[in-house]
Motif scaffolding. Structure first.
Motif, PDB file in Angstrom:
ATOM      1  N   SER A 264       0.796  -1.145   0.081  1.00 51.03           N
ATOM      2  CA  SER A 264      -0.080   0.024   0.083  1.00 51.03           C
ATOM      3  C   SER A 264       0.827   1.246  -0.060  1.00 51.03           C
ATOM      4  O   SER A 264       1.901   1.195   0.654  1.00 51.03           O
ATOM      5  CB  SER A 264      -0.949  -0.020   1.140  1.00 51.03           C
ATOM      6  OG  SER A 264      -1.588   1.288   1.402  1.00 51.03           O
ATOM      7  N   PRO A 265       0.576   2.295  -0.640  1.00 43.32           N
ATOM      8  CA  PRO A 265       1.334   3.616  -0.379  1.00 43.32           C
ATOM      9  C   PRO A 265       1.337   4.171   0.902  1.00 43.32           C
ATOM     10  O   PRO A 265       2.250   4.980   1.056  1.00 43.32           O
ATOM     11  CB  PRO A 265       0.395   4.492  -1.590  1.00 43.32           C
ATOM     12  CG  PRO A 265      -0.395   3.745  -2.459  1.00 43.32           C
ATOM     13  CD  PRO A 265      -0.539   2.207  -1.616  1.00 43.32           C
ATOM     14  N   TRP A 266       0.525   3.627   1.816  1.00 38.72           N
ATOM     15  CA  TRP A 266       0.550   3.999   3.065  1.00 38.72           C
ATOM     16  C   TRP A 266       0.875   3.137   4.067  1.00 38.72           C
ATOM     17  O   TRP A 266       0.373   3.080   5.128  1.00 38.72           O
ATOM     18  CB  TRP A 266      -1.081   4.621   3.515  1.00 38.72           C
ATOM     19  CG  TRP A 266      -1.709   5.529   2.373  1.00 38.72           C
ATOM     20  CD1 TRP A 266      -1.219   6.854   2.287  1.00 38.72           C
ATOM     21  CD2 TRP A 266      -2.615   5.390   1.192  1.00 38.72           C
ATOM     22  NE1 TRP A 266      -1.996   7.476   1.147  1.00 38.72           N
ATOM     23  CE2 TRP A 266      -2.627   6.477   0.410  1.00 38.72           C
ATOM     24  CE3 TRP A 266      -3.021   4.152   0.914  1.00 38.72           C
ATOM     25  CZ2 TRP A 266      -3.470   6.689  -0.477  1.00 38.72           C
ATOM     26  CZ3 TRP A 266      -3.857   4.296  -0.300  1.00 38.72           C
ATOM     27  CH2 TRP A 266      -4.155   5.398  -1.049  1.00 38.72           C
ATOM     28  N   LEU A 316      10.167  -0.636  -7.731  1.00 41.77           N
ATOM     29  CA  LEU A 316       8.935  -0.623  -7.427  1.00 41.77           C
ATOM     30  C   LEU A 316       8.115  -1.944  -7.185  1.00 41.77           C
ATOM     31  O   LEU A 316       8.654  -2.886  -7.931  1.00 41.77           O
ATOM     32  CB  LEU A 316       7.956   0.274  -8.379  1.00 41.77           C
ATOM     33  CG  LEU A 316       8.355   1.614  -8.894  1.00 41.77           C
ATOM     34  CD1 LEU A 316       7.688   2.052 -10.149  1.00 41.77           C
ATOM     35  CD2 LEU A 316       7.974   2.511  -7.526  1.00 41.77           C
ATOM     36  N   SER A 317       6.938  -1.912  -6.474  1.00 39.86           N
ATOM     37  CA  SER A 317       6.358  -3.389  -6.409  1.00 39.86           C
ATOM     38  C   SER A 317       5.700  -3.417  -7.729  1.00 39.86           C
ATOM     39  O   SER A 317       5.382  -2.479  -8.441  1.00 39.86           O
ATOM     40  CB  SER A 317       5.407  -3.315  -5.270  1.00 39.86           C
ATOM     41  OG  SER A 317       4.089  -2.563  -5.529  1.00 39.86           O
ATOM     42  N   ARG A 322       1.791  -0.973 -11.892  1.00 38.45           N
ATOM     43  CA  ARG A 322       0.645  -1.011 -12.570  1.00 38.45           C
ATOM     44  C   ARG A 322      -0.175   0.140 -12.476  1.00 38.45           C
ATOM     45  O   ARG A 322      -0.816   0.698 -13.148  1.00 38.45           O
ATOM     46  CB  ARG A 322      -0.166  -2.225 -12.012  1.00 38.45           C
ATOM     47  CG  ARG A 322       0.305  -3.738 -12.377  1.00 38.45           C
ATOM     48  CD  ARG A 322       0.148  -4.063 -13.912  1.00 38.45           C
ATOM     49  NE  ARG A 322      -1.333  -3.957 -14.207  1.00 38.45           N
ATOM     50  CZ  ARG A 322      -1.639  -4.525 -15.373  1.00 38.45           C
ATOM     51  NH1 ARG A 322      -0.976  -4.583 -16.359  1.00 38.45           N
ATOM     52  NH2 ARG A 322      -3.093  -4.323 -15.706  1.00 38.45           N
ATOM     53  N   ARG A 323      -0.268   0.846 -11.166  1.00 30.08           N
ATOM     54  CA  ARG A 323      -1.024   1.902 -10.966  1.00 30.08           C
ATOM     55  C   ARG A 323      -0.653   3.143 -11.660  1.00 30.08           C
ATOM     56  O   ARG A 323      -1.396   3.978 -12.120  1.00 30.08           O
ATOM     57  CB  ARG A 323      -1.017   2.207  -9.243  1.00 30.08           C
ATOM     58  CG  ARG A 323      -1.947   1.267  -8.434  1.00 30.08           C
ATOM     59  CD  ARG A 323      -2.182   1.710  -7.160  1.00 30.08           C
ATOM     60  NE  ARG A 323      -0.967   1.739  -6.134  1.00 30.08           N
ATOM     61  CZ  ARG A 323      -0.649   0.685  -5.729  1.00 30.08           C
ATOM     62  NH1 ARG A 323      -1.847  -0.441  -5.503  1.00 30.08           N
ATOM     63  NH2 ARG A 323       0.420   0.549  -4.868  1.00 30.08           N
ATOM     64  N   LEU A 324       0.674   3.276 -11.900  1.00 31.40           N
ATOM     65  CA  LEU A 324       1.514   4.319 -12.557  1.00 31.40           C
ATOM     66  C   LEU A 324       1.114   4.291 -13.914  1.00 31.40           C
ATOM     67  O   LEU A 324       0.883   5.093 -14.770  1.00 31.40           O
ATOM     68  CB  LEU A 324       2.904   4.318 -12.117  1.00 31.40           C
ATOM     69  CG  LEU A 324       3.206   4.641 -10.987  1.00 31.40           C
ATOM     70  CD1 LEU A 324       4.683   4.459 -10.595  1.00 31.40           C
ATOM     71  CD2 LEU A 324       2.931   6.387 -10.723  1.00 31.40           C
TER      72      LEU A 324
END
Length: 331
Positions: A264-266, A316-317, A322-324
């Motif tokens: 998670s980014p958080w 990156l994971s 994928r999100r980017l």
């Protein structure tokens, strides 16, 4: 894509695979099952040690007898002693009635001692006595009881090394190790990964009431095959079930594999990103977007289009990449 019924699935885990390393372990069990001797099942966590022990029992002449199991690591020494050998009424505080232990309940069958390396030296000595003479006393009792039990131990540590250090009884190891079944980790049987993934996917889709299991995209299959699977089959099952549940009912192949549920980014421990009080100028935002887009495209070109490798190049994971890619409409 595999169509399935909509009924709920509570099927037990089964041994599944066709890789030569896996089939060799199965054949080993089949041969050993016919001999009424103690045995050890050794393997990393999640390789299915209990399932192999069950197979050893049900292929043996004892198959009509009980298959009883105890996790030695889950109980303190006192509780484990009582669990294995039973106790008499009044043997200790709270022992109001006589209780039969696992050895008594396994009489005529098989007793599976999981995580046997964690048993204390005193309990190891008592277990050895049962193997040698088939007899023991309940905790707090004086009557010697006789049982006919086949003992199968399991562990994920090197028992000969422990014995050499004095942390495991060498004489008990000698008796348990009439033969040893060493299970191959999942990374050593790569041809089974997708077969297991499809089987777990079908089962999870059925449990969720989905009309079908659509399978995975080629990119996801590459991710599954590239992962090291330190948790072996248990980890694979969790990953597949989590991915199917997150994807929801769909007829399209699942395009995202949720390997790390903490991703998670958080995520805690990765620092706090403070929200700026004032939004950055549009030119700054555009410059950042252009810079990130350029990095993503260069990493994909250098990786020959492999998103897994591109993610590794950018540190990156896979899911962050994928999100980017979706954010900048690169895919």
């Amino acid at each position: 894509m595999e169509t399935i019924s909509t009924s709920q699935s509570n099927e037990p885990m089964v041994l599944l695979g066709s890789d030569p390393a896996f089939l060799e372990a199965l054949e080993h069990v089949s041969r050993l099952a016919q001999l009424d001797r103690p045995a050890l099942v050794i393997g990393e966590r999640g390789t299915g040690k209990e399932l192999f022990a069950e197979r050893l029992h049900f292929l043996s002449p004892r198959w009509e007898g009980p298959f009883t199991k105890v996790n030695c690591a889950a109980l303190s020494e006192t509780l484990l002693e009582s669990e294995l050998f039973g106790h008499e009424a009044g043997a200790f505080t709270g022992a109001r009635t006589r209780r039969r232990g696992r050895f008594e309940r396994a009489d005529g069958g098989t007793l599976f001692l999981d995580e046997i390396a964690t048993a204390s030296a005193r309990l190891q000595e008592q277990i050895l006595r049962v193997i040698e003479y088939g007899e023991f006393e309940r905790v707090g009792g004086e009557q010697t009881l006789k049982v006919d039990v086949r003992i199968v131990g399991a562990t994920n540590v090197d028992l000969p090394d422990l014995a050499a250090k004095g942390d495991f009884r060498a004489d008990l190891l000698d008796r348990l190790a009439f033969d040893v079944i060493t299970l191959p980790p999942l990374r050593a049987r790569p041809s089974d990964i997708m077969d297991l993934s499809d089987a777990f996917g079908v089962r999870m889709a059925k449990t969720l009431g989905h009309p079908l299991f659509p399978g995975f995209t080629q990119e996801c299959r590459k991710v599954l095959l590239a992962h090291a699977w330190p948790g072996n089959v248990r980890e694979l099952r969790n990953v597949i079930e989590r991915s199917v549940y997150r994807a929801g009912p769909t007829e399209q192949p699942i395009a995202e594999v949720a390997i790390d549920p903490f991703d998670s980014p958080w995520r805690l421990g990765r620092g706090v990103v403070e929200k700026p009080a004032i939004s950055p100028p549009a030119a700054f935002a555009r410059s950042v977007a252009d810079f990130e887009t350029d990095l993503l495209r260069r990493a994909l070109r250098a990786s020959g289009g492999s998103q897994t490798e591109a993610a590794q190049r950018l540190d990156l994971s896979y899911h962050q990449l994928r999100r980017l890619l979706k954010k900048y409409q690169i895919i």
